[in-house]
Design a protein around this motif. Structure first.
Motif, PDB file in Angstrom:
ATOM      1  N   LEU A  15      37.953  39.869  48.200  1.00 22.25           N
ATOM      2  CA  LEU A  15      39.349  39.666  48.600  1.00 22.25           C
ATOM      3  C   LEU A  15      39.764  38.202  48.510  1.00 22.25           C
ATOM      4  O   LEU A  15      40.913  37.893  48.160  1.00 22.25           O
ATOM      5  N   LEU A  16      38.843  37.303  48.819  1.00 23.21           N
ATOM      6  CA  LEU A  16      39.137  35.869  48.698  1.00 23.21           C
ATOM      7  C   LEU A  16      39.534  35.513  47.275  1.00 23.21           C
ATOM      8  O   LEU A  16      40.472  34.730  47.046  1.00 23.21           O
ATOM      9  N   ARG A  17      38.830  36.087  46.321  1.00 22.49           N
ATOM     10  CA  ARG A  17      39.095  35.766  44.918  1.00 22.49           C
ATOM     11  C   ARG A  17      40.434  36.305  44.440  1.00 22.49           C
ATOM     12  O   ARG A  17      40.919  35.897  43.385  1.00 22.49           O
ATOM     13  N   MET A  18      41.014  37.200  45.215  1.00 26.67           N
ATOM     14  CA  MET A  18      42.346  37.706  44.878  1.00 26.67           C
ATOM     15  C   MET A  18      43.438  36.977  45.659  1.00 26.67           C
ATOM     16  O   MET A  18      44.619  37.318  45.559  1.00 26.67           O
ATOM     17  N   GLY A  19      43.021  35.989  46.468  1.00 26.01           N
ATOM     18  CA  GLY A  19      43.991  35.162  47.169  1.00 26.01           C
ATOM     19  C   GLY A  19      44.359  35.602  48.571  1.00 26.01           C
ATOM     20  O   GLY A  19      45.312  35.087  49.158  1.00 26.01           O
ATOM     21  N   PHE A  20      43.599  36.539  49.140  1.00 23.31           N
ATOM     22  CA  PHE A  20      43.906  37.008  50.488  1.00 23.31           C
ATOM     23  C   PHE A  20      43.347  36.073  51.555  1.00 23.31           C
ATOM     24  O   PHE A  20      42.327  35.401  51.344  1.00 23.31           O
ATOM     25  N   ASN A  21      44.030  36.045  52.697  1.00 27.45           N
ATOM     26  CA  ASN A  21      43.571  35.272  53.858  1.00 27.45           C
ATOM     27  C   ASN A  21      42.591  36.166  54.619  1.00 27.45           C
ATOM     28  O   ASN A  21      42.992  36.977  55.446  1.00 27.45           O
ATOM     29  N   VAL A  22      41.314  36.042  54.318  1.00 23.38           N
ATOM     30  CA  VAL A  22      40.319  36.986  54.821  1.00 23.38           C
ATOM     31  C   VAL A  22      39.086  36.261  55.363  1.00 23.38           C
ATOM     32  O   VAL A  22      38.681  35.238  54.826  1.00 23.38           O
ATOM     33  N   HIS A  23      38.537  36.811  56.442  1.00 24.89           N
ATOM     34  CA  HIS A  23      37.336  36.254  57.052  1.00 24.89           C
ATOM     35  C   HIS A  23      36.368  37.398  57.382  1.00 24.89           C
ATOM     36  O   HIS A  23      36.796  38.479  57.804  1.00 24.89           O
ATOM     37  N   SER A  24      35.098  37.144  57.195  1.00 25.84           N
ATOM     38  CA  SER A  24      34.074  38.116  57.582  1.00 25.84           C
ATOM     39  C   SER A  24      33.367  37.598  58.830  1.00 25.84           C
ATOM     40  O   SER A  24      32.942  36.443  58.877  1.00 25.84           O
ATOM     41  N   ILE A  25      33.266  38.447  59.850  1.00 31.79           N
ATOM     42  CA  ILE A  25      32.639  38.047  61.112  1.00 31.79           C
ATOM     43  C   ILE A  25      31.473  38.981  61.394  1.00 31.79           C
ATOM     44  O   ILE A  25      31.643  40.194  61.531  1.00 31.79           O
ATOM     45  N   LYS A  76      49.460  40.590  39.605  1.00 39.11           N
ATOM     46  CA  LYS A  76      49.446  39.304  40.307  1.00 39.11           C
ATOM     47  C   LYS A  76      48.075  39.031  40.931  1.00 39.11           C
ATOM     48  O   LYS A  76      47.570  37.910  40.885  1.00 39.11           O
ATOM     49  N   LEU A  77      47.484  40.065  41.529  1.00 36.29           N
ATOM     50  CA  LEU A  77      46.152  39.915  42.118  1.00 36.29           C
ATOM     51  C   LEU A  77      45.109  39.716  41.030  1.00 36.29           C
ATOM     52  O   LEU A  77      44.168  38.932  41.193  1.00 36.29           O
ATOM     53  N   ASN A  78      45.291  40.408  39.919  1.00 34.35           N
ATOM     54  CA  ASN A  78      44.370  40.264  38.796  1.00 34.35           C
ATOM     55  C   ASN A  78      44.423  38.842  38.245  1.00 34.35           C
ATOM     56  O   ASN A  78      43.400  38.246  37.898  1.00 34.35           O
ATOM     57  N   GLU A  79      45.630  38.301  38.203  1.00 31.97           N
ATOM     58  CA  GLU A  79      45.823  36.930  37.710  1.00 31.97           C
ATOM     59  C   GLU A  79      45.134  35.926  38.623  1.00 31.97           C
ATOM     60  O   GLU A  79      44.464  34.997  38.153  1.00 31.97           O
ATOM     61  N   LYS A  80      45.271  36.142  39.931  1.00 34.23           N
ATOM     62  CA  LYS A  80      44.599  35.247  40.892  1.00 34.23           C
ATOM     63  C   LYS A  80      43.086  35.342  40.754  1.00 34.23           C
ATOM     64  O   LYS A  80      42.378  34.330  40.848  1.00 34.23           O
ATOM     65  N   ASP A 131      34.109  48.874  45.971  1.00 29.01           N
ATOM     66  CA  ASP A 131      34.408  48.778  44.539  1.00 29.01           C
ATOM     67  C   ASP A 131      35.708  49.505  44.209  1.00 29.01           C
ATOM     68  O   ASP A 131      36.534  49.006  43.433  1.00 29.01           O
ATOM     69  N   LEU A 132      35.901  50.686  44.785  1.00 27.31           N
ATOM     70  CA  LEU A 132      37.126  51.446  44.531  1.00 27.31           C
ATOM     71  C   LEU A 132      38.356  50.688  45.023  1.00 27.31           C
ATOM     72  O   LEU A 132      39.372  50.598  44.321  1.00 27.31           O
ATOM     73  N   ILE A 133      38.268  50.146  46.241  1.00 27.88           N
ATOM     74  CA  ILE A 133      39.382  49.366  46.805  1.00 27.88           C
ATOM     75  C   ILE A 133      39.692  48.166  45.906  1.00 27.88           C
ATOM     76  O   ILE A 133      40.856  47.875  45.600  1.00 27.88           O
ATOM     77  N   SER A 134      38.635  47.476  45.470  1.00 30.03           N
ATOM     78  CA  SER A 134      38.806  46.293  44.613  1.00 30.03           C
ATOM     79  C   SER A 134      39.490  46.662  43.301  1.00 30.03           C
ATOM     80  O   SER A 134      40.407  45.957  42.834  1.00 30.03           O
ATOM     81  N   MET A 135      39.059  47.767  42.695  1.00 33.81           N
ATOM     82  CA  MET A 135      39.630  48.169  41.406  1.00 33.81           C
ATOM     83  C   MET A 135      41.097  48.569  41.540  1.00 33.81           C
ATOM     84  O   MET A 135      41.915  48.251  40.669  1.00 33.81           O
ATOM     85  N   VAL A 136      41.436  49.241  42.642  1.00 38.33           N
ATOM     86  CA  VAL A 136      42.839  49.615  42.862  1.00 38.33           C
ATOM     87  C   VAL A 136      43.688  48.356  43.078  1.00 38.33           C
ATOM     88  O   VAL A 136      44.802  48.236  42.541  1.00 38.33           O
ATOM     89  N   LEU A 137      43.173  47.414  43.852  1.00 38.26           N
ATOM     90  CA  LEU A 137      43.899  46.158  44.075  1.00 38.26           C
ATOM     91  C   LEU A 137      44.150  45.417  42.759  1.00 38.26           C
ATOM     92  O   LEU A 137      45.225  44.854  42.547  1.00 38.26           O
ATOM     93  N   LEU A 138      43.157  45.440  41.878  1.00 36.42           N
ATOM     94  CA  LEU A 138      43.277  44.698  40.621  1.00 36.42           C
ATOM     95  C   LEU A 138      44.205  45.361  39.607  1.00 36.42           C
ATOM     96  O   LEU A 138      44.470  44.800  38.546  1.00 36.42           O
ATOM     97  N   GLU A 139      44.703  46.541  39.945  1.00 33.50           N
ATOM     98  CA  GLU A 139      45.757  47.157  39.132  1.00 33.50           C
ATOM     99  C   GLU A 139      47.055  46.360  39.264  1.00 33.50           C
ATOM    100  O   GLU A 139      47.931  46.445  38.406  1.00 33.50           O
ATOM    101  N   ASP A 140      47.157  45.598  40.352  1.00 39.95           N
ATOM    102  CA  ASP A 140      48.302  44.706  40.577  1.00 39.95           C
ATOM    103  C   ASP A 140      48.093  43.448  39.725  1.00 39.95           C
ATOM    104  O   ASP A 140      47.133  42.705  39.930  1.00 39.95           O
TER     105      ASP A 140
END
Length: 267
Positions: free
Chosen positions: A141-151, A251-255, A240-249
């Motif tokens: 998610l970081l590589r797609m530009g999201f404000n994300v943290h793992s705890i 703008k996210l793919n570009e990031k 992986d499924l979530i990531s692939m669906v997100l990358l259909e966007d």
């Protein structure tokens, strides 16, 4: 849904003796074909009447009907494999993926993707191996530009969950759905108005009940709980499924491409 996935689906509703039957079937389903109810009861340490009740609880008319349904879903090869451990690991991963594919709710995947896109902040909670999986999801998610943290630290989870707010998204990972530290953090996050996504194997688990959206995966321990193989494989499949669906966007793919290029330039 095949009979083995139905057993997992109802697993949390079973009594202790019924869970023993479920565990045996899910791990040794190939042995059911040639065993009678008396021998099976002796092997598991229960009674024939308990097995009959269990059969009806999972939607079968009787023990024989259950055997037929189990055997019809058993795709495991019974031939001796020359590759030994290599074939075993392949079959393990293949079965986990196939079973997860059967029980995945596609609509829930798209709902989670929408929540990720609109969240102000994303926090991924997980303890132990689930925490390592959370770290991997954070990197995606970081590589797609999201404000994300793992705890992954239970103490930090409590601190973080006490200060989240409406508009934040919490993704909790627990195969069992009963990880105490995670449950406490999810409960606090929910009180603060954050949206909860739970990734677990059991629909009736506490993690599932606290979730606004649940993602159910197949539990790898039902394939083999005695060997040291990746227990998070089904969760990684979901990620992986979530990531692939997100990358259909685009703008996210570009990031994503920008971050990949930046990494390559610095190596």
């Amino acid at each position: 849904m095949d009979i083995l996935c139905e057993i997992q689906n109802k697993y949390t509703q079973f009594s202790e003796k019924e869970r023993a039957i479920a565990d045996y079937i899910l791990q040794y389903g190939d042995k059911i074909k040639n065993i009678n109810i008396t021998d099976l009861a002796k092997e598991i340490g229960t009674s024939g009447s308990t097995i009959t009740r269990f059969s009806k609880k999972i939607g079968c008319d009787n023990f024989v009907d259950m055997k037929i349904k189990i055997n019809s879903t058993n795709t495991e090869s019974h031939q001796e494999e020359e590759d030994g451990i290599f074939s075993y690991v392949y079959k393990y991963y293949n079965e986990v993926i196939e079973k997860t594919k059967v029980i995945i709710d596609k609509d829930s995947i798209f709902k989670v993707v929408n929540e990720i896109k609109k969240a102000k902040h994303i926090y991924i909670y997980g303890v132990g191996s689930s925490g390592l999986t959370g770290e991997e999801m954070m990197q995606r998610l970081l590589r797609m530009g999201f404000n994300v943290h793992s705890i992954t630290d239970s103490h930090m989870m409590i601190i973080n969950s006490s200060i989240v707010s409406k508009g934040d998204l919490i993704i909790g990972i627990s195969i069992s759905g009963e990880t105490e530290e995670l449950i406490q953090a999810l409960r606090l996050s929910k009180k603060r108005g954050a949206k909860i996504v739970g990734i677990t194997s059991f629909k009736e688990s506490r993690v599932s009940k606290l979730s606004d959206i649940e993602l159910i995966v197949y539990n790898p321990k039902f394939v083999d709980k005695n060997k040291f193989i990746n227990s998070q494989f089904s969760v990684m499949y979901i990620i992986d499924l979530i990531s692939m669906v997100l990358l259909e966007d685009y703008k996210l793919n570009e990031k994503m491409q920008i971050t990949i290029d930046a990494i390559l330039k610095n190596n």
